[in-house]
Design a protein around this motif. Structure first.
Motif, PDB file in Angstrom:
ATOM      1  N   GLY A   1       0.817  -1.204   0.000  1.00 41.16           N
ATOM      2  CA  GLY A   1       0.000   0.000   0.000  1.00 41.16           C
ATOM      3  C   GLY A   1       0.854   1.258   0.000  1.00 41.16           C
ATOM      4  N   PRO A   2       0.252   2.419   0.310  1.00 42.13           N
ATOM      5  CA  PRO A   2       0.989   3.691   0.221  1.00 42.13           C
ATOM      6  C   PRO A   2       1.918   3.939   1.401  1.00 42.13           C
ATOM      7  CG  PRO A   2      -1.266   4.074   0.942  1.00 42.13           C
ATOM      8  CD  PRO A   2      -1.180   2.613   0.628  1.00 42.13           C
ATOM      9  N   ALA A   3       3.066   4.514   1.115  1.00 44.37           N
ATOM     10  CA  ALA A   3       3.971   5.011   2.157  1.00 44.37           C
ATOM     11  C   ALA A   3       3.647   6.474   2.386  1.00 44.37           C
ATOM     12  CB  ALA A   3       5.424   4.854   1.736  1.00 44.37           C
ATOM     13  N   ALA A   4       3.534   6.871   3.639  1.00 42.69           N
ATOM     14  CA  ALA A   4       3.178   8.258   3.952  1.00 42.69           C
ATOM     15  C   ALA A   4       4.187   9.230   3.339  1.00 42.69           C
ATOM     16  CB  ALA A   4       3.095   8.446   5.463  1.00 42.69           C
ATOM     17  N   VAL A   5       5.483   8.949   3.522  1.00 40.19           N
ATOM     18  CA  VAL A   5       6.545   9.807   2.976  1.00 40.19           C
ATOM     19  C   VAL A   5       7.631   8.908   2.378  1.00 40.19           C
ATOM     20  CG1 VAL A   5       8.230  11.623   3.465  1.00 40.19           C
ATOM     21  CG2 VAL A   5       6.078  11.546   4.758  1.00 40.19           C
ATOM     22  N   PHE A   6       8.129   9.309   1.223  1.00 43.66           N
ATOM     23  CA  PHE A   6       9.132   8.533   0.501  1.00 43.66           C
ATOM     24  C   PHE A   6      10.272   9.475   0.119  1.00 43.66           C
ATOM     25  CE2 PHE A   6      10.855   6.174  -3.142  1.00 43.66           C
ATOM     26  CZ  PHE A   6      10.782   4.857  -2.693  1.00 43.66           C
ATOM     27  N   VAL A   7      11.494   9.130   0.531  1.00 40.47           N
ATOM     28  CA  VAL A   7      12.651  10.002   0.310  1.00 40.47           C
ATOM     29  C   VAL A   7      13.695   9.272  -0.519  1.00 40.47           C
ATOM     30  CG1 VAL A   7      14.428  11.407   1.408  1.00 40.47           C
ATOM     31  CG2 VAL A   7      12.239  11.063   2.565  1.00 40.47           C
ATOM     32  N   GLU A   8      14.235   9.964  -1.521  1.00 38.82           N
ATOM     33  CA  GLU A   8      15.322   9.428  -2.337  1.00 38.82           C
ATOM     34  C   GLU A   8      16.493  10.416  -2.300  1.00 38.82           C
ATOM     35  OE1 GLU A   8      14.033   6.856  -5.895  1.00 38.82           O
ATOM     36  OE2 GLU A   8      12.643   8.551  -5.932  1.00 38.82           O
ATOM     37  N   PRO A   9      17.379  10.287  -1.308  1.00 39.46           N
ATOM     38  CA  PRO A   9      18.486  11.240  -1.170  1.00 39.46           C
ATOM     39  C   PRO A   9      19.461  11.137  -2.337  1.00 39.46           C
ATOM     40  CG  PRO A   9      18.781   9.391   0.319  1.00 39.46           C
ATOM     41  CD  PRO A   9      17.410   9.247  -0.267  1.00 39.46           C
ATOM     42  N   THR A  10      20.102  12.259  -2.638  1.00 39.12           N
ATOM     43  CA  THR A  10      21.033  12.316  -3.763  1.00 39.12           C
ATOM     44  C   THR A  10      22.494  12.369  -3.322  1.00 39.12           C
ATOM     45  OG1 THR A  10      20.782  14.722  -3.843  1.00 39.12           O
ATOM     46  CG2 THR A  10      19.350  13.430  -5.279  1.00 39.12           C
ATOM     47  N   SER A  11      22.744  12.263  -2.024  1.00 35.44           N
ATOM     48  CA  SER A  11      24.122  12.225  -1.528  1.00 35.44           C
ATOM     49  C   SER A  11      24.148  11.480  -0.200  1.00 35.44           C
ATOM     50  CB  SER A  11      24.671  13.638  -1.325  1.00 35.44           C
ATOM     51  OG  SER A  11      24.038  14.266  -0.219  1.00 35.44           O
ATOM     52  N   SER A  12      25.331  11.017   0.174  1.00 35.64           N
ATOM     53  CA  SER A  12      25.481  10.338   1.461  1.00 35.64           C
ATOM     54  C   SER A  12      25.158  11.281   2.611  1.00 35.64           C
ATOM     55  CB  SER A  12      26.910   9.800   1.605  1.00 35.64           C
ATOM     56  OG  SER A  12      27.158   8.779   0.661  1.00 35.64           O
ATOM     57  N   LYS A  13      25.557  12.544   2.481  1.00 31.16           N
ATOM     58  CA  LYS A  13      25.260  13.518   3.531  1.00 31.16           C
ATOM     59  C   LYS A  13      23.763  13.738   3.685  1.00 31.16           C
ATOM     60  CE  LYS A  13      29.583  16.162   3.563  1.00 31.16           C
ATOM     61  NZ  LYS A  13      30.216  17.497   3.367  1.00 31.16           N
ATOM     62  N   ALA A  14      23.040  13.742   2.552  1.00 32.64           N
ATOM     63  CA  ALA A  14      21.586  13.913   2.613  1.00 32.64           C
ATOM     64  C   ALA A  14      20.934  12.716   3.308  1.00 32.64           C
ATOM     65  CB  ALA A  14      21.023  14.087   1.202  1.00 32.64           C
ATOM     66  N   ALA A  15      21.426  11.513   3.003  1.00 30.50           N
ATOM     67  CA  ALA A  15      20.882  10.319   3.650  1.00 30.50           C
ATOM     68  C   ALA A  15      21.135  10.365   5.155  1.00 30.50           C
ATOM     69  CB  ALA A  15      21.506   9.063   3.050  1.00 30.50           C
ATOM     70  N   ALA A  16      22.334  10.793   5.546  1.00 35.04           N
ATOM     71  CA  ALA A  16      22.655  10.911   6.965  1.00 35.04           C
ATOM     72  C   ALA A  16      21.776  11.958   7.637  1.00 35.04           C
ATOM     73  CB  ALA A  16      24.133  11.259   7.140  1.00 35.04           C
ATOM     74  N   ARG A  17      21.455  13.024   6.905  1.00 31.98           N
ATOM     75  CA  ARG A  17      20.601  14.076   7.462  1.00 31.98           C
ATOM     76  C   ARG A  17      19.188  13.550   7.727  1.00 31.98           C
ATOM     77  NH1 ARG A  17      19.900  17.341  11.052  1.00 31.98           N
ATOM     78  NH2 ARG A  17      18.555  19.140  10.646  1.00 31.98           N
ATOM     79  N   VAL A  18      18.685  12.683   6.839  1.00 37.71           N
ATOM     80  CA  VAL A  18      17.368  12.073   7.076  1.00 37.71           C
ATOM     81  C   VAL A  18      17.403  11.247   8.361  1.00 37.71           C
ATOM     82  CG1 VAL A  18      15.683  10.406   6.203  1.00 37.71           C
ATOM     83  CG2 VAL A  18      16.749  12.038   4.636  1.00 37.71           C
ATOM     84  N   MET A  19      18.476  10.492   8.550  1.00 35.57           N
ATOM     85  CA  MET A  19      18.605   9.705   9.778  1.00 35.57           C
ATOM     86  C   MET A  19      18.558  10.612  11.013  1.00 35.57           C
ATOM     87  SD  MET A  19      19.066   6.457   8.818  1.00 35.57           S
ATOM     88  CE  MET A  19      19.970   5.552  10.070  1.00 35.57           C
ATOM     89  N   ALA A  20      19.258  11.727  10.945  1.00 40.28           N
ATOM     90  CA  ALA A  20      19.296  12.648  12.083  1.00 40.28           C
ATOM     91  C   ALA A  20      17.918  13.243  12.375  1.00 40.28           C
ATOM     92  CB  ALA A  20      20.314  13.756  11.812  1.00 40.28           C
ATOM     93  N   ILE A  21      17.213  13.642  11.319  1.00 42.14           N
ATOM     94  CA  ILE A  21      15.874  14.230  11.507  1.00 42.14           C
ATOM     95  C   ILE A  21      14.925  13.210  12.114  1.00 42.14           C
ATOM     96  CG2 ILE A  21      13.850  15.099  10.272  1.00 42.14           C
ATOM     97  CD1 ILE A  21      15.829  16.395   8.272  1.00 42.14           C
TER      98      ILE A  21
END
Length: 333
Positions: free
Chosen positions: A35-55
């Protein structure tokens, strides 16, 4: 604005253009189920992915990390939190001498082919595995009873607070189809592999041979998640691999809703059209019970089920919870 919208807006401010709402998981999963995911993120850098983890460390909503979803059964009820896909946006690689540095989102067959083109040997066994490098490392995936962990020199990770750090091979705790990374709340972002120099022509022959063998043995055209059940060494010694045990139980071709046990390889459950997560879990419960009644061995799943609330576990555990008494064979049609 609802809570999902607020979360999406927060993430979008940090990662513009990389955040989407209400993404249908059936459209991004190998099984074409979910089914649907409420929010879906596709980071474009390792730093962006790490920032999602922090948030997300400061948020109550669950976070799930995915690559190609080649080992995951999403629920038809969807997912209430954030799914972060480390995929084609993070798929660069670089070859130096006998090593390869690669981002975790690279498609594994592409990496194996690139290694072969460079005359590097060691990961030929991964050529037919439809997943990303990060997911392969977490599961210590491979074929021919080999695992990618043999060639991992180092991985770059981000912990749940968004801090990036490196782990060497020993710290990854690789064992057959598992690693210590499975129990750690980390995102794999990059990896360095150590390979051996070989003859391009012989490596190419081996790659093509593995692909030919897989085409003859495994279903390729209909959605599936690869091997459903793990191969247990003790069971393998006395009974054989899971596919043989399932076939000898007479279960090839058995259907439940849109899900079917493949007639080509019995350890594959295929989506013939419109299959639901309950259809797959029902077949898993039935297979597990039938094989146990016949052999005395309880098979565990390689495939994992993700609940809407973020609980990730081997799919047989979700199947047992859904069907404490396995569904009857005669009822499946």
């Amino acid at each position: 604005m609802n809570s999902a919208g607020q979360l999406a807006a927060l993430l979008s401010r940090e990662l513009p253009g990389q955040v989407h709402e209400h993404v249908r998981l059936a459209d991004v999963s190998r099984w074409r189920i979910g089914g649907p995911a409420a929010v879906f993120v596709e980071p474009t850098s390792s730093k962006a992915a790490a920032r999602v983890m922090a948030i997300m460390a400061e948020r109550p909503e669950p976070l799930f990390l995915m690559g190609d979803a080649s080992n995951t059964l999403f629920d038809d009820a969807g997912f209430s939190g954030v799914i972060m896909r480390i995929g084609r946006n993070l798929s660069s690689y670089r070859i130096t001498s006998n090593s390869i540095w690669a981002q975790a989102g690279i498609w594994v067959p592409r990496l194996a082919s690139a290694a072969g083109d460079a005359g590097l040997s060691g990961i030929e066994h991964t050529i037919g595995i439809p997943g990303t490098l990060g997911g392969l490392i977490v599961m210590n995936g491979g074929s021919q009873r080999k695992g990618i962990g043999l060639n991992v020199k180092e991985v770059l990770c981000a912990d749940e607070a968004g801090h990036m750090f490196r782990l060497d091979r020993e710290a990854c705790g690789f064992a057959y189809r598992t690693s210590s990374l499975q129990s750690r709340r980390v995102a794999i972002l990059e990896a360095t592999l150590e390979l051996e120099h070989g003859q391009r022509r012989s490596i190419r022959r081996e790659l093509l041979g593995i692909l030919r063998e897989r085409r003859g043995k495994f279903p390729q055209k209909l959605p599936n998640c690869g091997s459903t059940f793990l191969s247990d060494p003790e069971m393998y010694k006395h009974i054989g691999p899971p596919g043989r045990a399932i076939e000898e139980a007479g279960l090839k071709g058995l259907r439940k809703g849109g899900a079917c046990i493949s007639a080509l390889h019995a350890n594959f459950i295929i989506n013939e059209g419109g299959a639901t997560s309950d259809d797959v879990l029902g077949l898993i419960a039935l297979i597990r019970n039938e094989v146990f009644q016949r052999t005395g061995y309880l098979m565990n799943c390689e495939v994992r089920h993700l609940s809407p609330e973020g609980r990730l576990r081997p799919a047989h555990e979700a199947a047992i919870e859904r069907w404490p008494e396995p569904p009857l064979r005669i009822a499946d049609s």
